[in-house]
Design a protein around this motif. Structure first.
Motif, PDB file in Angstrom:
ATOM      1  N   ILE A 102      37.725  -9.666 -20.632  1.00 29.48           N
ATOM      2  CA  ILE A 102      37.264  -8.355 -20.676  1.00 29.48           C
ATOM      3  C   ILE A 102      35.629  -8.499 -20.573  1.00 29.48           C
ATOM      4  N   ASP A 103      35.112  -7.784 -19.468  1.00 30.88           N
ATOM      5  CA  ASP A 103      33.403  -7.562 -19.453  1.00 30.88           C
ATOM      6  C   ASP A 103      32.745  -6.822 -20.801  1.00 30.88           C
TER       7      ASP A 103
ATOM      8  N   CYS B  24      33.472   6.104 -13.730  1.00 32.44           N
ATOM      9  CA  CYS B  24      34.291   5.686 -14.136  1.00 32.44           C
ATOM     10  C   CYS B  24      35.606   6.855 -13.972  1.00 32.44           C
TER      11      CYS B  24
ATOM     12  N   MET C  35      43.441  -3.327 -21.518  1.00 37.16           N
ATOM     13  CA  MET C  35      43.767  -4.373 -20.572  1.00 37.16           C
ATOM     14  C   MET C  35      44.934  -4.672 -20.395  1.00 37.16           C
TER      15      MET C  35
ATOM     16  N   GLY D  81      46.924  -2.906 -17.991  1.00 35.99           N
ATOM     17  CA  GLY D  81      46.635  -3.042 -16.696  1.00 35.99           C
ATOM     18  C   GLY D  81      45.372  -2.450 -16.060  1.00 35.99           C
ATOM     19  N   GLN D  82      44.693  -1.884 -16.933  1.00 31.86           N
ATOM     20  CA  GLN D  82      43.670  -1.269 -16.334  1.00 31.86           C
ATOM     21  C   GLN D  82      42.123  -2.236 -16.419  1.00 31.86           C
ATOM     22  N   GLU D  83      41.517  -1.570 -15.432  1.00 31.03           N
ATOM     23  CA  GLU D  83      40.190  -2.563 -15.373  1.00 31.03           C
ATOM     24  C   GLU D  83      39.375  -1.917 -16.164  1.00 31.03           C
ATOM     25  N   VAL D  84      38.631  -2.565 -16.968  1.00 30.68           N
ATOM     26  CA  VAL D  84      37.872  -2.619 -18.312  1.00 30.68           C
ATOM     27  C   VAL D  84      36.520  -3.057 -18.206  1.00 30.68           C
ATOM     28  N   LEU D  85      35.629  -2.281 -18.659  1.00 32.89           N
ATOM     29  CA  LEU D  85      34.314  -2.451 -18.878  1.00 32.89           C
ATOM     30  C   LEU D  85      33.779  -1.869 -20.227  1.00 32.89           C
TER      31      LEU D  85
ATOM     32  N   VAL E 275      34.185   1.695 -12.481  1.00 31.81           N
ATOM     33  CA  VAL E 275      35.208   1.029 -13.055  1.00 31.81           C
ATOM     34  C   VAL E 275      36.197   2.064 -13.637  1.00 31.81           C
ATOM     35  N   GLU E 276      37.689   1.634 -13.519  1.00 34.34           N
ATOM     36  CA  GLU E 276      38.636   2.497 -14.056  1.00 34.34           C
ATOM     37  C   GLU E 276      38.336   2.977 -15.330  1.00 34.34           C
ATOM     38  N   THR E 277      38.327   2.226 -16.425  1.00 39.07           N
ATOM     39  CA  THR E 277      38.124   2.535 -17.932  1.00 39.07           C
ATOM     40  C   THR E 277      36.942   2.152 -18.326  1.00 39.07           C
TER      41      THR E 277
END
Length: 460
Positions: free
Chosen positions: A164-165, A199, A39, A42-46, A20-22
C-alpha cells in the motif's frame, strides 16, 4: 500562535496531477485499517498523511480496542456478547447514542480483531488483570507494550507488506466536490507546493478537531482550558468540510478527556491506578469527587481544583499492575512517580499536608460506599505508597460526521454522499453529547470498525 486556515471546498479542476480509485486521508489506525481492507477488496489504494511518519492520536493512546466475542476472549474462557457490549456503551452514554451505530460497532469489533490477528499478524492479547470502568467483561485487546505507538507501527508494517502506498507530508486542504460527489483533494506539500489528487471515492480518517482551539471553545467550553494532550494535526478538516457540502454532523460537544496526566511531564498515567483502589486528592490532601465515574469525567473534576492539578494516590500493588503500560514505565523513569514506605513520606515527596492525606486514606473503608458514592472492595491501600501529580487534558473529540452502516457520510437531508466515507475521529462516535459517555476504547473502536467497513465498501 499558529494560524489554522479553514479547509475549502471547490469545483474540481479540469485535470488532476494523478488519480486513484480509493484515496484515504490520514494514516492513523482508522486510515491504515481502511487501506488494508480496501486492498483486500481489490481496490487501488493511496493513503496521504500530514505528518512526516504515521502517528496521529493512535500513537498517543494505549492502543487498546474493546471487542466482544473474539477468538482471544474465547480461548481465555471469557463469556461476553455483542448485546452486552452494546448495552455497556449505551449505559455509559446515558442512552444518547444512535442505537444503529452502537450495534454496528459492537457487532463488528470481534471480526476486526480476529482479522488483524490472523491475517496481518498483530499480536493482540487481553488486558486480563484489571477491569475498565463501564465494561461488564474483560474485552480490551492490545499489543504487548500496551502502547498506541506499537499499534500504529504494526499497522504501518502490515500496510507496507501489502504494497500500500503511504505518502507522508501531505495535508489535504481543499476538497473537490461537485454534483453531489467527491472528485478529489488538493494536498499541501512540505515545500509549499500543491498536489491535486483525483479519486473515485474518499475515506476521511483525519481525526477530530481537538487541535483547533477555536472549534474546541465553540463546541466544548468546559474543557477549553484543559491541557491539549492529543495530536496537533487534528484541526477539524472533516467537520469544516461537512458544513460546506451539506453533510450531517452530530454530538460535536462529545470528547474524551483524561484527568490522570502526569504534570508537568505530560505522560498519560493509566486509570488502573484508580480503578484498582487508588484515589485522587487535591493540594489540600482531600478527595473531591467520585473517581469511579471514569477518567474522561476526571478531566473536568481535576481542572476545577486549585491550579487545575490533583494527585493520584495508590500503592505498590497497583503500581505493579500499571507497569504493563509503557507510559507508566516512562513516567516512573522520569521521576514523575513518587513512592514511600509511609503516607507521611509520600506527602512530603508530593508537597501535600501529611496529616490531611493520612486522614483521607484512613477514611476509606472496605466494602463500603463513601460520601461521594464510590464503593471500595476488600483490598485497601497499604504501604509502600505511590503518588503522582496530575492534571486534566483533552485527548480527542468524539463528535463528527454522521455515517450509515457502510460508513458513507449522511447528508443533512437524510440521503448519503455515495463516494464519501468517514471513520475514527472524523465520524460521530458513541460517547453521547459530552464527556460523561466515554467508555474506555470508544475512540479506537470507531477507528477500527469504521475503517474496516469503509475500506471494503464499494462506491454506491
Amino acid at each position: 500562535m499558529r494560524v489554522i486556515m479553514a479547509p475549502t471546498v471547490k469545483e474540481p479542476p479540469q485535470k488532476f496531477d494523478f488519480t486513484v480509485e480509493t484515496l484515504i486521508v490520514g494514516a492513523g489506525a482508522c486510515g491504515l485499517i481502511a487501506a488494508l481492507s480496501a486492498m483486500e477488496a481489490g481496490q487501488e489504494v493511496l493513503v496521504i498523511e500530514a505528518d512526516a511518519v504515521p502517528s496521529g492520536s493512535t500513537a498517543l493512546s494505549a492502543g487498546l480496542i474493546p471487542a466482544a466475542g473474539t477468538k482471544i476472549q474465547q480461548a481465555a474462557g471469557i463469556k461476553d456478547s455483542t448485546a452486552l457490549f452494546a448495552a455497556d456503551i449505551q449505559a455509559k452514554a446515558h442512552q444518547e447514542n444512535n442505537q444503529a451505530l452502537v450495534d454496528l460497532l459492537a457487532q463488528n469489533a470481534a471480526e476486526v480483531i480476529d482479522w488483524l490477528t490472523q491475517t496481518h499478524g498483530l499480536a493482540f492479547s487481553l488486558v486480563d488483570d484489571f477491569d475498565y470502568p463501564g465494561h461488564s467483561s474483560r474485552r480490551m485487546h492490545g499489543l504487548p507494550t500496551r502502547a498506541g505507538s506499537e499499534l500504529i507501527d504494526a499497522l504501518r508494517s502490515a500496510a507496507e507488506r501489502a504494497g500500500i502506498d503511504i505518502i507522508c507530508g501531505r495535508r489535504a486542504e481543499t476538497l473537490y466536490f461537485a454534483d453531489g460527489l467527491v472528485h478529489g483533494v488538493a494536498a499541501l506539500r512540505p515545500d509549499g507546493g500543491i498536489e491535486t489528487i483525483g479519486c473515485d471515492r474518499l475515506i476521511l480518517a483525519c481525526n477530530g478537531f481537538g487541535g483547533n482551539r477555536a472549534l474546541v471553545s465553540e463546541h466544548m467550553p468546559d474543557i477549553e482550558n484543559g491541557l491539549w494532550f492529543g495530536h496537533d494535526g487534528n484541526r477539524g478538516e472533516a467537520v469544516l468540510w461537512a458544513s460546506q457540502i451539506g453533510a450531517a454532523t452530530e454530538h460535536l460537544g462529545a470528547f474524551q478527556g483524561h484527568g490522570n496526566v502526569a504534570h508537568p511531564h505530560g505522560i498519560l498515567i493509566t486509570w488502573a491506578t484508580i480503578t484498582e483502589g487508588g484515589v485522587q486528592v487535591n493540594a489540600a490532601g482531600e478527595r473531591f469527587w467520585n473517581e469511579a465515574q471514569g477518567y474522561s469525567e476526571a478531566a473536568r473534576a481535576v481542572l476545577s481544583q486549585a491550579q487545575g492539578v490533583a494527585y493520584a494516590i495508590f500503592d505498590e500493588r497497583i503500581a505493579e499492575i500499571a507497569e504493563q503500560f509503557e507510559d507508566f514505565k516512562r513516567a516512573k523513569s522520569e521521576g514523575a512517580i513518587k513512592s514511600s514506605g509511609t503516607l507521611e513520606g509520600l506527602a512530603q515527596a508530593l508537597g501535600l499536608p501529611a496529616d490531611t492525606l493520612s486522614k483521607t486514606i484512613a477514611e476509606i473503608s472496605p466494602n463500603g460506599t463513601d460520601r461521594f458514592g464510590r464503593t471500595f472492595g476488600e483490598t485497601l491501600l497499604s504501604p509502600p505508597f505511590c503518588g503522582v501529580r496530575v492534571t486534566g487534558a483533552l485527548f480527542h473529540t468524539q463528535g463528527g460526521l454522521q455515517v450509515d452502516a457502510s460508513a458513507r457520510v449522511i447528508r443533512k437531508n437524510g440521503g448519503v454522499i455515495s463516494n464519501l466515507y468517514a471513520g475514527g475521529g472524523a465520524a460521530c462516535g458513541v460517547s453521547g453529547s459530552g464527556d460523561r459517555g466515554y467508555l474506555s476504547g470508544n475512540g479506537l473502536l470507531a477507528a477500527a470498525v469504521l475503517g474496516r467497513i469503509a475500506g471494503r465498501a464499494l462506491r454506491g
